[in-house]
Design a protein around this motif. Structure first.
Motif, PDB file in Angstrom:
ATOM      1  N   GLN A 168      27.432   3.268  47.186  1.00 37.09           N
ATOM      2  CA  GLN A 168      26.207   3.438  48.233  1.00 37.09           C
ATOM      3  C   GLN A 168      24.916   2.674  47.516  1.00 37.09           C
ATOM      4  O   GLN A 168      24.206   2.314  48.318  1.00 37.09           O
ATOM      5  CB  GLN A 168      26.088   5.038  48.398  1.00 37.09           C
ATOM      6  CG  GLN A 168      27.122   5.754  49.135  1.00 37.09           C
ATOM      7  CD  GLN A 168      28.239   6.315  47.937  1.00 37.09           C
ATOM      8  OE1 GLN A 168      28.307   5.722  46.893  1.00 37.09           O
ATOM      9  NE2 GLN A 168      28.797   7.424  48.568  1.00 37.09           N
ATOM     10  N   LEU A 233      19.726  17.030  48.870  1.00 36.87           N
ATOM     11  CA  LEU A 233      19.504  15.400  48.521  1.00 36.87           C
ATOM     12  C   LEU A 233      18.212  14.716  48.756  1.00 36.87           C
ATOM     13  O   LEU A 233      17.596  14.312  48.102  1.00 36.87           O
ATOM     14  CB  LEU A 233      20.645  14.569  49.176  1.00 36.87           C
ATOM     15  CG  LEU A 233      20.715  13.381  48.978  1.00 36.87           C
ATOM     16  CD1 LEU A 233      20.893  13.204  47.325  1.00 36.87           C
ATOM     17  CD2 LEU A 233      21.957  12.740  49.683  1.00 36.87           C
ATOM     18  N   ILE A 297      20.920   8.812  51.640  1.00 39.31           N
ATOM     19  CA  ILE A 297      21.176   9.808  52.784  1.00 39.31           C
ATOM     20  C   ILE A 297      22.334   9.676  53.558  1.00 39.31           C
ATOM     21  O   ILE A 297      23.314  10.427  53.638  1.00 39.31           O
ATOM     22  CB  ILE A 297      20.033  10.689  53.147  1.00 39.31           C
ATOM     23  CG1 ILE A 297      18.990  11.052  52.239  1.00 39.31           C
ATOM     24  CG2 ILE A 297      20.201  11.783  54.293  1.00 39.31           C
ATOM     25  CD1 ILE A 297      17.638  11.581  52.600  1.00 39.31           C
ATOM     26  N   TRP A 298      22.191   8.434  54.326  1.00 31.49           N
ATOM     27  CA  TRP A 298      22.895   8.217  55.566  1.00 31.49           C
ATOM     28  C   TRP A 298      24.345   7.667  54.724  1.00 31.49           C
ATOM     29  O   TRP A 298      25.385   7.637  55.542  1.00 31.49           O
ATOM     30  CB  TRP A 298      22.347   7.147  56.207  1.00 31.49           C
ATOM     31  CG  TRP A 298      21.051   7.711  57.067  1.00 31.49           C
ATOM     32  CD1 TRP A 298      21.135   8.937  57.621  1.00 31.49           C
ATOM     33  CD2 TRP A 298      19.751   7.121  57.040  1.00 31.49           C
ATOM     34  NE1 TRP A 298      19.941   9.119  58.374  1.00 31.49           N
ATOM     35  CE2 TRP A 298      18.829   8.311  58.043  1.00 31.49           C
ATOM     36  CE3 TRP A 298      19.156   6.067  56.448  1.00 31.49           C
ATOM     37  CZ2 TRP A 298      17.575   7.844  58.098  1.00 31.49           C
ATOM     38  CZ3 TRP A 298      17.860   5.749  56.913  1.00 31.49           C
ATOM     39  CH2 TRP A 298      16.934   6.839  57.594  1.00 31.49           C
ATOM     40  N   LEU A 299      24.189   7.136  53.680  1.00 29.41           N
ATOM     41  CA  LEU A 299      25.457   6.694  53.098  1.00 29.41           C
ATOM     42  C   LEU A 299      26.287   7.906  52.449  1.00 29.41           C
ATOM     43  O   LEU A 299      27.508   7.398  51.703  1.00 29.41           O
ATOM     44  CB  LEU A 299      25.250   5.449  52.166  1.00 29.41           C
ATOM     45  CG  LEU A 299      24.649   4.281  52.550  1.00 29.41           C
ATOM     46  CD1 LEU A 299      24.079   3.203  51.579  1.00 29.41           C
ATOM     47  CD2 LEU A 299      25.485   3.642  53.565  1.00 29.41           C
ATOM     48  N   GLY A 300      25.741   8.850  52.299  1.00 33.00           N
ATOM     49  CA  GLY A 300      26.532   9.949  51.831  1.00 33.00           C
ATOM     50  C   GLY A 300      26.627  10.203  50.270  1.00 33.00           C
ATOM     51  O   GLY A 300      27.712  10.477  49.992  1.00 33.00           O
ATOM     52  N   VAL A 301      25.654   9.873  49.451  1.00 31.65           N
ATOM     53  CA  VAL A 301      25.754  10.086  48.265  1.00 31.65           C
ATOM     54  C   VAL A 301      25.785  11.577  47.983  1.00 31.65           C
ATOM     55  O   VAL A 301      25.129  12.212  48.316  1.00 31.65           O
ATOM     56  CB  VAL A 301      24.454   9.335  47.508  1.00 31.65           C
ATOM     57  CG1 VAL A 301      24.353   9.845  45.990  1.00 31.65           C
ATOM     58  CG2 VAL A 301      24.633   8.083  47.534  1.00 31.65           C
ATOM     59  N   LYS A 302      26.975  11.901  46.807  1.00 34.93           N
ATOM     60  CA  LYS A 302      26.785  13.292  46.629  1.00 34.93           C
ATOM     61  C   LYS A 302      26.907  13.471  45.093  1.00 34.93           C
ATOM     62  O   LYS A 302      27.341  12.667  44.261  1.00 34.93           O
ATOM     63  CB  LYS A 302      28.372  13.895  46.971  1.00 34.93           C
ATOM     64  CG  LYS A 302      28.420  13.843  48.746  1.00 34.93           C
ATOM     65  CD  LYS A 302      29.687  14.259  48.890  1.00 34.93           C
ATOM     66  CE  LYS A 302      29.673  14.161  50.481  1.00 34.93           C
ATOM     67  NZ  LYS A 302      31.196  14.770  51.220  1.00 34.93           N
ATOM     68  N   SER A 305      29.949  12.949  42.704  1.00 33.62           N
ATOM     69  CA  SER A 305      30.274  11.444  42.154  1.00 33.62           C
ATOM     70  C   SER A 305      29.753  11.458  40.754  1.00 33.62           C
ATOM     71  O   SER A 305      30.332  10.416  40.187  1.00 33.62           O
ATOM     72  CB  SER A 305      29.610  10.444  43.129  1.00 33.62           C
ATOM     73  OG  SER A 305      30.164  10.562  44.520  1.00 33.62           O
TER      74      SER A 305
END
Length: 324
Positions: A168, A233, A297-302, A305
């Motif tokens: 991401q 986030l 945010i839109w790429l889904g970083v969590k 990981s």
């Protein structure tokens, strides 16, 4: 000393709150830049299109008589010249394409002699500052190599960030770099400043600077993802940007002061190079805050990981005690 600080300590600016308006504006500017490139194109220098470039200074005139000069050169029958003012109003760059079927360069030399003679006769006191000649084949190869260098640099940087962080982050950095380069090219298409190899070097410099700025922010994001695993986030990204804001602003402002001095007082030969870097640093700083970070945010970083760290008591930090 607090009055001298450009960015106060513990800033709490909600950058992510305005991410949608900034993204909409940026995407519209990128689309406008692509439209300008499609309609106007770039004012390619002799490095890229081949031809003769003659630099002239009209020492007895406050401003170069461009309309008269265009008519005088056009009357010679070699085609309409491309004339552009340089740093001062009385300095111009006159560019002519190379004559066709000129294998030995004789026609190009004759054309140059006639143009120089016409200028000197019509404008006594005019000074010929230089003449440059580049073949069309070499120019085409230079343009292809320059564009390839830009593309490979952007892709290589994205792969590096992907390996260092997560995919991401690589996508976010690539989008930010594409944003910076596109807006800079759009400015050159709008103003029709000459685009030559010096500008390609400026764009590569811009890519390196933007990468450095993005990595500083991304490093802090990664640290905070480990530390504040339960923080929402958007708040975590705001916190990361605020914590690196002082470094970002001070570095960019220092460079901009130097570049503005070069724009106003520097030699004409580096004006385009300096202008490209100046605009690039401005949009690069903007993109590291409003482009590269919100897209995570839109790429889904969590946080999952990343390996969590432990505080001094051995417990995982709560992560919600401070909002950004």
């Amino acid at each position: 000393m607090k009055l001298l600080k450009l960015v106060p300590d513990n800033t709490n600016i909600h950058f992510l709150r305005w991410r949608m308006p900034f993204y909409i504006v940026s995407v519209l500017l990128m689309l406008a830049s692509y439209g300008l490139l499609a309609v106007n194109g770039l004012n390619l220098g002799v490095d890229f299109v081949g031809g003769q470039a003659i630099r002239v200074t009209f020492t007895q005139d406050a401003e170069a008589p461009i309309p008269a000069l265009r008519d005088e050169v056009d009357a010679l029958g070699y085609g309409e010249p491309t004339i552009q003012q340089m740093g001062n109003p009385n300095q111009v760059s006159l560019r002519m394409r190379l004559p066709e079927d000129d294998a030995d360069g004789g026609l190009a030399a004759k054309m140059t002699r006639e143009i120089v003679s016409t200028i000197e006769q019509a404008h006594p006191g005019a000074r010929i500052d230089g003449v440059e000649s580049v073949s069309g084949q070499v120019s085409s190869e230079l343009f292809t190599s320059g564009m390839l260098a830009l593309g490979l640099a952007m892709v290589g940087i994205s792969i590096y960030i992907w390996l260092r962080f997560e995919w991401q982050f690589g996508v976010g950095a690539l989008f930010a770099l594409l944003h910076d380069v596109t807006l800079t090219l759009g400015l050159f298409s709008l103003t029709q400043m000459e685009f030559d190899l010096n500008i390609v070097a400026a764009l590569l410099t811009l890519i390196g600077y933007s990468l450095n700025d993005n990595i500083v922010v991304y490093d802090r994001v990664r640290e905070n993802l480990k530390k504040y695993r339960r923080m929402p986030l958007p708040e975590l990204l705001d916190l990361s940007v605020n914590e690196t804001l002082s470094r970002t602003v001070v570095t960019s402002l220092s460079l901009l002061i130097t570049l503005l001095a070069l724009l106003l007082l520097g030699p004409d030969v580096i004006f385009g190079f300096t202008a490209a870097i100046t605009v690039g640093i401005f949009v690069g700083t903007y993109s590291s805050i409003f482009m590269a970070t919100p897209i995570l945010i839109w790429l889904g970083v969590k946080p999952d990981s990343f390996v969590p760290t432990k505080d001094s008591a051995g417990d995982e930090p709560d992560g919600v005690t401070r909002k950004a």
